[in-house]
Design a protein around this motif. Structure first.
Motif, PDB file in Angstrom:
ATOM      1  N   THR A   1     -17.702 -19.393  21.943  1.00  0.00           N
ATOM      2  CA  THR A   1     -16.859 -20.194  23.014  1.00  0.00           C
ATOM      3  C   THR A   1     -16.255 -21.295  22.420  1.00  0.00           C
ATOM      4  O   THR A   1     -15.185 -21.673  22.749  1.00  0.00           O
ATOM      5  CB  THR A   1     -17.941 -20.737  24.143  1.00  0.00           C
ATOM      6  OG1 THR A   1     -18.578 -19.845  24.772  1.00  0.00           O
ATOM      7  CG2 THR A   1     -17.161 -21.919  25.012  1.00  0.00           C
TER       8      THR A   1
ATOM      9  N   ASP B   1     -22.167 -18.930  15.654  1.00  0.00           N
ATOM     10  CA  ASP B   1     -22.096 -17.908  16.382  1.00  0.00           C
ATOM     11  C   ASP B   1     -21.637 -16.758  15.827  1.00  0.00           C
ATOM     12  O   ASP B   1     -21.707 -15.439  16.016  1.00  0.00           O
ATOM     13  CB  ASP B   1     -21.219 -17.948  17.679  1.00  0.00           C
ATOM     14  CG  ASP B   1     -21.951 -18.262  18.824  1.00  0.00           C
ATOM     15  OD1 ASP B   1     -22.982 -18.873  18.893  1.00  0.00           O
ATOM     16  OD2 ASP B   1     -21.287 -17.826  19.872  1.00  0.00           O
TER      17      ASP B   1
ATOM     18  N   ASP C   1     -20.181 -21.263  27.475  1.00  0.00           N
ATOM     19  CA  ASP C   1     -20.830 -20.426  26.746  1.00  0.00           C
ATOM     20  C   ASP C   1     -22.185 -19.591  27.528  1.00  0.00           C
ATOM     21  O   ASP C   1     -23.002 -19.521  27.360  1.00  0.00           O
ATOM     22  CB  ASP C   1     -21.539 -21.213  25.576  1.00  0.00           C
ATOM     23  CG  ASP C   1     -22.068 -20.283  24.415  1.00  0.00           C
ATOM     24  OD1 ASP C   1     -21.346 -19.163  24.260  1.00  0.00           O
ATOM     25  OD2 ASP C   1     -23.230 -20.604  23.832  1.00  0.00           O
TER      26      ASP C   1
ATOM     27  N   ASP D   1     -23.075 -23.175  19.105  1.00  0.00           N
ATOM     28  CA  ASP D   1     -21.851 -22.949  19.877  1.00  0.00           C
ATOM     29  C   ASP D   1     -21.789 -23.605  21.207  1.00  0.00           C
ATOM     30  O   ASP D   1     -20.482 -24.219  21.621  1.00  0.00           O
ATOM     31  CB  ASP D   1     -21.866 -21.384  20.381  1.00  0.00           C
ATOM     32  CG  ASP D   1     -20.196 -20.982  20.670  1.00  0.00           C
ATOM     33  OD1 ASP D   1     -19.404 -21.640  20.502  1.00  0.00           O
ATOM     34  OD2 ASP D   1     -20.281 -20.044  21.641  1.00  0.00           O
TER      35      ASP D   1
ATOM     36  N   HIS E   1     -17.631 -16.323  26.201  1.00  0.00           N
ATOM     37  CA  HIS E   1     -17.426 -14.926  25.712  1.00  0.00           C
ATOM     38  C   HIS E   1     -18.648 -13.969  25.805  1.00  0.00           C
ATOM     39  O   HIS E   1     -18.497 -12.945  25.099  1.00  0.00           O
ATOM     40  CB  HIS E   1     -17.166 -15.270  24.179  1.00  0.00           C
ATOM     41  CG  HIS E   1     -18.532 -15.766  23.162  1.00  0.00           C
ATOM     42  ND1 HIS E   1     -19.021 -15.080  22.417  1.00  0.00           N
ATOM     43  CD2 HIS E   1     -19.141 -16.946  23.846  1.00  0.00           C
ATOM     44  CE1 HIS E   1     -19.980 -15.581  21.802  1.00  0.00           C
ATOM     45  NE2 HIS E   1     -20.242 -16.682  22.761  1.00  0.00           N
ATOM     46  N   HIS E   2     -19.404 -14.207  26.982  1.00  0.00           N
ATOM     47  CA  HIS E   2     -20.252 -13.199  27.510  1.00  0.00           C
ATOM     48  C   HIS E   2     -19.733 -12.086  28.091  1.00  0.00           C
ATOM     49  O   HIS E   2     -18.923 -12.516  29.033  1.00  0.00           O
ATOM     50  CB  HIS E   2     -21.554 -13.964  27.971  1.00  0.00           C
ATOM     51  CG  HIS E   2     -22.305 -14.775  26.767  1.00  0.00           C
ATOM     52  ND1 HIS E   2     -22.094 -16.035  26.781  1.00  0.00           N
ATOM     53  CD2 HIS E   2     -23.364 -14.529  25.992  1.00  0.00           C
ATOM     54  CE1 HIS E   2     -22.614 -16.572  25.951  1.00  0.00           C
ATOM     55  NE2 HIS E   2     -23.684 -15.705  25.452  1.00  0.00           N
TER      56      HIS E   2
END
Ligand SMILES: [Mn+2]
Length: 341
Positions: A141, A173, A93, A29, A121-122
């Motif tokens: 991401t 991912d 990421d 990713d 996207h964390h």
């Protein structure tokens, strides 16, 4: 869809140079989203370096454009110079500058006059970016970079190589579109990327069916060492430096191993400990249903991540890391047993 602020659009129309930074130990990713964004920015006339903190794992070395990725660890003086002379930094990421590594992270934190654009996207993003695209409901991401590019210039600005990179990020991912983070939107993007002429079967084979014999033997070792504790619905694997050496470990060889623990029918939580001379012990956490793998990682192993997939690390020995894990597991007994898949 991602709404792009007018201020950022204007900025991107007026710069000639930018950099993209991805996280340490880059995965599909990080590299997929990075390579696609780099090519997009180059097409816009923005000279863009893609910087990985450390080496690229073998299973991703076929990605189009990968040979131009700059490795901070191998060339930090040259890269520091590039960074000093660049105004716009994309970080992909990851949710905190420290994820780029200790030394590199410190250096980045000191740069005060830069514009940071975070796409990630964390959960729990740190507050370092002037433009923050952070959404933990997204699969990857790469999915967000797709939406970012389409938001800026439409689908036609994505070419076949960019599509290959983005598809790789989404594929890895989502574990080939099977993890809970896979949404209808993810599948629609995958379909759009397929229409760019990518060879999706070849990508699948490159990622999942291109193992070395050493890796398969190491997997055998790992599976033999797997311990399952039915009372906690938990499986774990601990691999020592000696285990890795025995099978001539190469970076990336243990990718995906932790998921085997979770493939046990009764398992809710799977953990893998990996001893590494330089970094102490690295730990991967995976879970089914609503069990928060990231909470465990955060609370006891200096880590974090997603609900069902998280990572952590510790400087204590492998044996002590496993001991600590076994000591703390009972705290989660209720959650492990009330889990709804
Ligand atoms: Mn990711």
């Amino acid at each position: 869809m991602i709404q792009i602020p007018e201020q950022l659009r204007t900025l991107l129309q007026n710069i000639k140079q930018s950099v993209i930074i991805i996280h340490r130990n880059p995965d599909g990713d990080a590299l997929g989203s990075g390579l696609a964004l780099q090519k997009f920015l180059q097409h816009k006339g923005i000279n863009t370096s893609l910087i990985s903190p450390n080496e690229i794992p073998n299973y991703l070395k076929w990605l189009p454009g990968i040979d131009k990725v700059l490795i901070y660890e191998e060339n930090h003086e040259k890269i520091k110079n590039i960074l000093k002379n660049t105004a716009v930094f994309f970080t992909l990421d990851f949710n905190d500058l420290s994820r780029s590594g200790k030394d590199f992270g410190k250096f980045l934190k000191k740069l005060k006059d830069k514009t940071f654009v975070m796409i990630d996207h964390h959960l729990e993003p740190s507050n370092y970016a002037q433009f923050m695209f952070s959404d933990s409901s997204k699969s990857s991401t790469s999915e967000m970079v797709y939406d970012f590019i389409v938001g800026l210039e439409g689908k036609s600005s994505i070419d076949k190589d960019m599509a290959t990179a983005l598809y790789t990020g989404i594929l890895t991912d989502t574990g080939s579109f099977k993890f809970p983070n896979t949404t209808p939107h993810t599948m629609r993007i995958a379909a759009d990327l397929m229409e760019k002429g990518i060879n999706h079967n070849k990508i699948q084979i490159k990622i999942y069916d291109s193992f070395s014999l050493n890796k398969l033997h190491l997997l055998g070792e790992a599976l033999n060492k797997l311990v399952f504790m039915p009372q906690y619905k938990t499986a774990y694997i601990a691999l020592s430096k000696a285990d890795l050496d025995k099978h001539h470990y190469q970076k990336g060889d243990t990718e995906g191993f932790v998921n085997y623990g979770l493939s046990l029918e009764e398992a809710i939580f799977a953990v893998m400990f990996l001893e590494n001379e330089k970094e102490g012990v690295r730990i991967s956490f995976r879970s089914k249903g609503n069990f928060p793998a990231n909470e465990f990682a955060k609370k006891y192993f200096n880590g974090g991540g997603h609900l069902n997939a998280a990572g952590g690390r510790t400087k204590i020995s492998l044996d002590n890391a496993v001991k600590l894990f076994l000591e703390k597991l009972p705290e989660f007994l209720d959650e492990l047993n009330s889990n709804n898949e």
